[in-house]
Write a protein that holds these residues in place. Structure first.
Motif, mmCIF file in Angstrom:
data_model
loop_
_atom_site.group_PDB
_atom_site.id
_atom_site.type_symbol
_atom_site.label_atom_id
_atom_site.label_comp_id
_atom_site.label_asym_id
_atom_site.label_seq_id
_atom_site.Cartn_x
_atom_site.Cartn_y
_atom_site.Cartn_z
ATOM 1 N N SER A 135 2.344 5.432 44.363
ATOM 2 C CA SER A 135 2.993 4.262 44.299
ATOM 3 C C SER A 135 3.744 3.938 43.213
ATOM 4 C CB SER A 135 1.983 2.941 44.275
ATOM 5 O OG SER A 135 1.228 3.066 42.961
ATOM 6 N N ARG A 136 4.579 2.942 43.255
ATOM 7 C CA ARG A 136 5.697 2.945 42.049
ATOM 8 C C ARG A 136 6.101 1.593 42.023
ATOM 9 N NH1 ARG A 136 10.820 6.160 43.510
ATOM 10 N NH2 ARG A 136 11.610 5.591 41.759
ATOM 11 N N ASP A 137 6.361 1.020 40.782
ATOM 12 C CA ASP A 137 6.835 -0.458 40.366
ATOM 13 C C ASP A 137 8.180 -0.132 39.628
ATOM 14 O OD1 ASP A 137 7.252 -2.878 39.401
ATOM 15 O OD2 ASP A 137 5.322 -3.096 38.581
ATOM 16 N N ASN A 138 9.199 -0.314 40.596
ATOM 17 C CA ASN A 138 10.600 -0.058 40.084
ATOM 18 C C ASN A 138 11.052 -1.357 39.158
ATOM 19 O OD1 ASN A 138 11.106 2.215 41.428
ATOM 20 N ND2 ASN A 138 11.979 0.993 43.303
ATOM 21 N N THR A 139 10.334 -2.341 39.081
ATOM 22 C CA THR A 139 10.623 -3.390 38.135
ATOM 23 C C THR A 139 10.005 -2.921 36.855
ATOM 24 O OG1 THR A 139 8.360 -4.756 38.340
ATOM 25 C CG2 THR A 139 10.206 -5.153 39.865
ATOM 26 N N LYS A 140 9.255 -2.022 36.643
ATOM 27 C CA LYS A 140 8.629 -1.518 35.561
ATOM 28 C C LYS A 140 8.903 -0.058 35.001
ATOM 29 C CE LYS A 140 4.946 -4.921 35.301
ATOM 30 N NZ LYS A 140 3.493 -5.171 35.207
ATOM 31 N N ASP A 141 9.794 0.711 35.931
ATOM 32 C CA ASP A 141 9.948 1.991 35.954
ATOM 33 C C ASP A 141 8.724 2.850 35.762
ATOM 34 O OD1 ASP A 141 13.196 1.558 33.981
ATOM 35 O OD2 ASP A 141 12.437 1.354 36.041
ATOM 36 N N MET A 142 7.994 2.594 36.528
ATOM 37 C CA MET A 142 6.562 3.395 36.562
ATOM 38 C C MET A 142 6.074 3.761 37.989
ATOM 39 S SD MET A 142 4.989 2.590 33.438
ATOM 40 C CE MET A 142 3.307 3.375 33.729
ATOM 41 N N LEU A 143 5.301 4.781 37.609
ATOM 42 C CA LEU A 143 5.047 5.509 38.826
ATOM 43 C C LEU A 143 3.530 5.696 38.716
ATOM 44 C CD1 LEU A 143 6.104 7.508 41.307
ATOM 45 C CD2 LEU A 143 5.981 9.585 39.729
ATOM 46 N N PHE A 144 2.653 5.997 39.751
ATOM 47 C CA PHE A 144 1.295 5.781 39.829
ATOM 48 C C PHE A 144 0.681 6.763 40.747
ATOM 49 C CE2 PHE A 144 1.264 2.257 37.264
ATOM 50 C CZ PHE A 144 2.240 1.383 37.855
ATOM 51 N N LEU A 145 -0.522 7.416 40.343
ATOM 52 C CA LEU A 145 -1.263 8.357 41.367
ATOM 53 C C LEU A 145 -2.762 8.015 41.234
ATOM 54 C CD1 LEU A 145 -1.036 10.739 43.321
ATOM 55 C CD2 LEU A 145 -1.756 12.066 41.400
ATOM 56 N N GLN A 146 -3.193 7.235 42.380
ATOM 57 C CA GLN A 146 -4.719 6.745 42.360
ATOM 58 C C GLN A 146 -5.268 8.001 42.903
ATOM 59 O OE1 GLN A 146 -6.263 3.867 41.490
ATOM 60 N NE2 GLN A 146 -8.142 5.204 41.897
ATOM 61 N N MET A 147 -6.528 8.582 42.422
ATOM 62 C CA MET A 147 -7.180 9.394 42.687
ATOM 63 C C MET A 147 -8.415 9.157 43.055
ATOM 64 S SD MET A 147 -5.330 12.653 40.264
ATOM 65 C CE MET A 147 -6.197 12.058 38.935
ATOM 66 N N ASN A 148 -8.931 9.474 44.179
ATOM 67 C CA ASN A 148 -10.460 9.181 44.541
ATOM 68 C C ASN A 148 -11.098 10.213 45.007
ATOM 69 O OD1 ASN A 148 -9.686 6.307 44.149
ATOM 70 N ND2 ASN A 148 -8.954 5.982 45.970
ATOM 71 N N SER A 149 -12.418 10.242 45.176
ATOM 72 C CA SER A 149 -13.073 11.263 45.503
ATOM 73 C C SER A 149 -12.830 12.484 45.103
ATOM 74 C CB SER A 149 -13.052 11.415 47.265
ATOM 75 O OG SER A 149 -13.482 9.863 47.684
ATOM 76 N N LEU A 150 -12.604 12.504 43.695
ATOM 77 C CA LEU A 150 -12.257 13.763 42.945
ATOM 78 C C LEU A 150 -13.327 14.966 43.073
ATOM 79 C CD1 LEU A 150 -10.775 12.061 39.938
ATOM 80 C CD2 LEU A 150 -9.541 13.629 41.370
ATOM 81 N N LYS A 151 -12.602 16.154 43.072
ATOM 82 C CA LYS A 151 -13.442 17.256 43.392
ATOM 83 C C LYS A 151 -13.153 18.348 42.037
ATOM 84 C CE LYS A 151 -12.617 17.212 48.365
ATOM 85 N NZ LYS A 151 -12.092 17.742 49.306
ATOM 86 N N PRO A 152 -13.901 19.135 41.680
ATOM 87 C CA PRO A 152 -13.804 20.264 40.860
ATOM 88 C C PRO A 152 -12.478 20.942 41.121
ATOM 89 C CG PRO A 152 -15.850 20.154 41.337
ATOM 90 C CD PRO A 152 -15.332 19.450 42.279
ATOM 91 N N GLU A 153 -11.983 21.149 42.152
ATOM 92 C CA GLU A 153 -10.775 21.738 42.428
ATOM 93 C C GLU A 153 -9.370 20.867 42.098
ATOM 94 O OE1 GLU A 153 -13.418 21.497 44.526
ATOM 95 O OE2 GLU A 153 -12.580 21.397 46.488
ATOM 96 N N ASP A 154 -9.770 19.599 41.744
ATOM 97 C CA ASP A 154 -8.654 18.894 41.344
ATOM 98 C C ASP A 154 -8.439 19.025 39.926
ATOM 99 O OD1 ASP A 154 -9.933 16.457 43.512
ATOM 100 O OD2 ASP A 154 -8.130 17.619 43.918
ATOM 101 N N THR A 155 -9.157 19.610 39.142
ATOM 102 C CA THR A 155 -8.849 19.942 37.772
ATOM 103 C C THR A 155 -7.682 20.553 37.714
ATOM 104 O OG1 THR A 155 -11.243 20.164 37.350
ATOM 105 C CG2 THR A 155 -9.670 21.130 35.812
ATOM 106 N N ALA A 156 -6.731 20.129 36.782
ATOM 107 C CA ALA A 156 -5.354 20.362 36.786
ATOM 108 C C ALA A 156 -4.544 19.723 35.435
ATOM 109 C CB ALA A 156 -4.590 20.531 37.921
ATOM 110 N N LEU A 157 -3.451 20.109 35.129
ATOM 111 C CA LEU A 157 -2.462 19.432 34.446
ATOM 112 C C LEU A 157 -1.556 18.704 35.390
ATOM 113 C CD1 LEU A 157 -1.543 18.713 31.539
ATOM 114 C CD2 LEU A 157 -0.164 20.719 31.598
ATOM 115 N N TYR A 158 -1.438 17.513 35.513
ATOM 116 C CA TYR A 158 -0.692 16.655 36.505
ATOM 117 C C TYR A 158 0.798 16.348 35.899
ATOM 118 C CZ TYR A 158 -4.445 16.574 39.836
ATOM 119 O OH TYR A 158 -5.594 16.837 40.701
ATOM 120 N N TYR A 159 1.781 16.662 36.477
ATOM 121 C CA TYR A 159 3.192 16.361 36.069
ATOM 122 C C TYR A 159 3.821 15.215 36.988
ATOM 123 C CZ TYR A 159 2.757 20.659 33.689
ATOM 124 O OH TYR A 159 2.216 21.746 32.674
#
Length: 118
Positions: free
Chosen positions: A71-95
């Motif tokens: 999601s994003r909030d253009n009033t605050k110039d912000m971007l979001f990533l909600q991550m649920n049910s995380l798995k070990p294979e999601d381990t990473a550097l997120y850009y």
């Protein structure tokens, strides 16, 4: 100067949740498509998700679809990533990455590390 600064990473147990944020500055944030891209240890870059300028259209990699929500909030110039049910294979550097006029990713943050482990 274009800047993208990610935050919100950390250590989480499998099945847990995290919310990543990305603050944009130095450009008109609402005018750009945005993406999340990740890099697991020892592996190449993997595109994760896309959001359009208005925030009403999103696309996800098959590996995260149904678990991640961008999601994003253009009033605050912000971007979001909600991550649920995380798995070990999601381990990473997120850009977070800006998509330029030629549809290439032309600006990147330094990344935030997500580690999923028990």
């Amino acid at each position: 100067e274009v800047q993208l600064v990610e935050s919100g990473g950390g250590l989480v147990q499998p099945g847990g949740s995290l919310r990543l944020s990305c603050a944009g500055s130095g450009f008109t944030f609402r005018n750009y498509y945005m993406n999340w891209v990740r890099q697991a240890p020892g592996k190449g870059l993997e595109w994760v998700s896309f959001i359009n300028r208005g925030g009403d259209t999103t696309y996800y990699a098959a590996s995260v679809k149904g678990r991640f929500s961008m999601s994003r909030d253009n009033t605050k110039d912000m971007l979001f990533l909600q991550m649920n049910s995380l798995k070990p294979e999601d381990t990473a550097l997120y850009y977070c990455a800006r998509q330029g006029a030629d549809y290439g990713l032309d600006s990147w943050g330094k990344g935030t590390l997500v580690t999923v482990s028990s």
